[in-house]
Design a protein around this motif. Structure first.
Motif, short mmCIF file in Angstrom:
data_model
loop_
_atom_site.label_atom_id
_atom_site.label_comp_id
_atom_site.label_asym_id
_atom_site.label_seq_id
_atom_site.Cartn_x
_atom_site.Cartn_y
_atom_site.Cartn_z
N TRP A 93 -4.61 11.11 -8.80
CA TRP A 93 -5.14 10.33 -7.68
C TRP A 93 -6.67 10.21 -7.77
O TRP A 93 -7.24 9.18 -7.41
N PHE A 126 -14.05 3.73 -7.21
CA PHE A 126 -15.08 4.31 -6.36
C PHE A 126 -16.04 5.22 -7.14
O PHE A 126 -16.84 5.93 -6.54
N VAL A 169 -7.36 7.49 -10.33
CA VAL A 169 -7.16 6.15 -9.76
C VAL A 169 -8.31 5.80 -8.81
O VAL A 169 -8.82 4.68 -8.81
N GLU A 206 2.61 13.50 -6.59
CA GLU A 206 1.46 13.01 -7.35
C GLU A 206 0.36 14.06 -7.35
O GLU A 206 -0.15 14.42 -6.30
N PHE A 227 0.83 7.53 2.38
CA PHE A 227 0.47 8.93 2.12
C PHE A 227 1.19 9.90 3.07
O PHE A 227 1.15 11.11 2.86
N LEU A 259 0.84 -1.20 0.00
CA LEU A 259 0.00 0.00 0.00
C LEU A 259 0.87 1.25 0.00
O LEU A 259 1.92 1.27 0.64
N SER A 313 -2.54 -1.84 -9.47
CA SER A 313 -3.23 -3.10 -9.18
C SER A 313 -4.75 -2.91 -9.10
O SER A 313 -5.25 -1.87 -8.69
C1 HEC Z 1 -9.34 -2.87 -0.82
C2 HEC Z 1 -8.28 -2.02 -0.40
C3 HEC Z 1 -8.30 -0.57 -0.82
C4 HEC Z 1 -9.26 0.37 -0.61
C5 HEC Z 1 -10.60 0.19 0.09
C6 HEC Z 1 -8.75 1.61 -1.14
N1 HEC Z 1 -7.53 1.41 -1.69
FE1 HEC Z 1 -6.38 2.83 -2.61
N2 HEC Z 1 -4.97 1.40 -3.05
C7 HEC Z 1 -5.03 0.09 -2.65
C8 HEC Z 1 -3.85 -0.61 -3.14
C9 HEC Z 1 -3.51 -2.07 -2.91
C10 HEC Z 1 -3.07 0.35 -3.82
C11 HEC Z 1 -1.73 0.14 -4.51
C12 HEC Z 1 -1.90 -0.24 -5.95
C13 HEC Z 1 -0.61 -0.46 -6.69
O1 HEC Z 1 0.42 0.08 -6.27
O2 HEC Z 1 -0.63 -1.16 -7.72
C14 HEC Z 1 -3.83 1.60 -3.75
C15 HEC Z 1 -3.41 2.76 -4.34
C16 HEC Z 1 -4.06 3.98 -4.22
C17 HEC Z 1 -3.62 5.21 -4.81
C18 HEC Z 1 -2.46 5.35 -5.78
C19 HEC Z 1 -1.22 5.95 -5.20
C20 HEC Z 1 -0.12 6.04 -6.24
O3 HEC Z 1 0.72 5.13 -6.26
O4 HEC Z 1 -0.07 7.00 -7.01
C21 HEC Z 1 -4.51 6.16 -4.44
C22 HEC Z 1 -4.47 7.62 -4.81
C23 HEC Z 1 -5.51 5.54 -3.64
N3 HEC Z 1 -5.22 4.21 -3.52
C24 HEC Z 1 -6.59 6.19 -3.11
C25 HEC Z 1 -7.65 5.55 -2.44
C26 HEC Z 1 -8.83 6.24 -1.99
C27 HEC Z 1 -9.07 7.73 -2.13
C28 HEC Z 1 -9.64 5.29 -1.44
C29 HEC Z 1 -11.02 5.49 -0.86
C30 HEC Z 1 -11.96 6.24 -1.64
C31 HEC Z 1 -8.95 4.02 -1.55
N4 HEC Z 1 -7.75 4.24 -2.17
C32 HEC Z 1 -9.43 2.82 -1.10
C33 HEC Z 1 -6.04 -0.52 -1.93
C34 HEC Z 1 -7.20 0.10 -1.52
#
Ligand code: HEC
Length: 367
Positions: free
Chosen positions: A77, A97, A80, A72, A63, A60, A91
């Motif tokens: 963001w 969302f 994504v 970034e 931040f 993960l 991934s």
């Molecule tokens: C089920 C688990 C999960 C949830 C719930 C989740 N994320 Fe993530 N998020 C991840 C994972 C795992 C990655 C890393 C993906 C990768 O590096 O390939 C990620 C990556 C990100 C990134 C990318 C960062 C980059 O490398 O530039 C952002 C922005 C982000 N998430 C925002 C959010 C936000 C905003 C929410 C809620 C609205 C959220 N995520 C909810 C699992 C989650």
């Protein structure tokens, strides 16, 4: 009495109606929305939960790590978060969302996430404006760039360069540029004079940046060493030291303006006159669809004047377009034409650059 009672009832119902209609009360703040949608993976502290507690092993992002988070920009963001990881070749574990939150709600969440990096010395990625072909930008970069320029007339000639840029500290960067080239000698003799040009090293430091005002100002110095052969037209034969100022301004929409001013001081001004340089870039970024590929058409106006008596200012314009080559959008191609507007025996040149922002992933990642 009855009327007052009725009015009271009606008012109560009216006030309660939005909550009743929505069912359980839904958060309206960035923090509340983050807690509902994101915290179970990204953690209440923004550093990412312990992977042992979740059902996946995808690392993960942290931040709270300003070195990562500051660079970034929000639009990436939001893309994504709205579309899910794959929209930027991340991934699938990072869910989409778009069905749960509006872009406005995601913006509130971003504003909350930004609070996890508490060191505001790091300039924000929004100020990392597109890289023009000639004009050095203000933002400190971690990138590798390959550039090529081909003379379109006055006999063929190709100059290539590899540029490597590396950040240090929150606001600084060093850079090395290694030019190498070849020239068409004549139709019979073909190509010759292959070799290195004048290798340059530079440092740059950001003096001011503000994501609210959308601007960034940096100062730096470049030193060009006489490593290229002067006889073969690949070098100045003297060391050139160039202090400079670089400025970037984000404009409404996705427009941008960048300006650069420098003085090239030569260690032997008889051999090569000192020179004053001023450059400006204006452009705009267009996104395919709401979250897709970025295209940045821009135009540079370049001016240079030797600091000697009765020297004329030399002007060039460089229309160009930059496009992201891969899904991650960290490998970018820029193509343009440098057109001299005055001065004798100056060739029109085709210019190209391929930029790889290596902090965002390997050259072959994210396609
Ligand atoms: C089920 C688990 C999960 C949830 C719930 C989740 N994320 Fe993530 N998020 C991840 C994972 C795992 C990655 C890393 C993906 C990768 O590096 O390939 C990620 C990556 C990100 C990134 C990318 C960062 C980059 O490398 O530039 C952002 C922005 C982000 N998430 C925002 C959010 C936000 C905003 C929410 C809620 C609205 C959220 N995520 C909810 C699992 C989650």
């Amino acid at each position: 009495m009855r009327i007052v009672y009725r009015l009271g009832l009606i008012t109560t119902l009216l006030l309660a109606w939005p909550a009743l209609a929505q069912g359980p009360v839904f958060p309206t703040t960035g923090q509340g929305l983050y807690e509902v949608g994101c915290a179970k993976c990204h953690g209440d502290d923004g550093a990412g939960v312990d992977l042992a507690t979740v059902g996946f092993d995808e690392p993960l992002p942290d931040f709270t790590d300003c070195a990562f988070a500051s660079r970034e920009p929000d639009p990436d963001w939001i893309a994504v978060s709205h579309e899910g990881g794959p929209v930027r070749a991340f991934s699938r574990t990072m869910p989409a969302f778009g069905g749960a939150f509006t872009v406005e709600q995601l913006q509130l969440i971003m504003d909350h996430i930004r609070g996890y990096c508490t060191d505001d010395r790091w300039p924000r990625g929004e100020l990392n404006l597109p890289r023009a072909l000639v004009t050095e930008k203000a933002f400190p970069e971690d990138e590798a760039v390959y550039t090529a320029s081909v003379n379109a007339n006055n006999g063929g000639g190709v100059v290539n360069a590899i540029i490597y840029e590396k950040r240090f500290g929150p606001r600084s960067m060093w850079e090395v540029e290694i030019p190498f080239g070849a020239r068409e000698l004549s139709a019979e003799n073909g190509w010759g004079n292959v070799g290195f040009g004048d290798i340059a090293v530079a440092i740059k430091h950001t003096m001011h940046h503000s994501v609210e005002a959308g601007n960034i100002l940096s100062v730096g110095t470049e030193v060009k060493l006489p490593t290229g052969s002067e006889e073969q037209g690949r070098g100045n034969g003297v060391t050139v030291v160039e202090p400079f100022v670089a400025f970037g301004q984000a404009l409404p929409g996705d427009g941008f303006l960048q300006a650069f001013a420098g003085v090239e001081l030569s260690t032997d001004s008889d051999k090569r006159a000192h020179q004053a340089i001023a450059r400006i870039v204006v452009g705009d970024t267009w996104t395919q669809g709401e979250f897709g590929r970025a295209w940045s058409p821009m135009v540079e106006v370049l001016s240079a004047v030797p600091l000697e008596d009765s020297a004329e200012v030399l002007w060039d314009v460089v229309p160009q377009i930059q496009v992201a080559l891969n899904t991650r959008q960290h490998v970018l191609l820029n193509l343009g034409v440098r057109v001299p507007l005055n001065g004798e025996r100056r060739s029109t040149q085709i210019l190209m650059s391929v930029l790889w922002d290596w902090f965002d992933g390997g050259l072959f990642d994210g396609w």
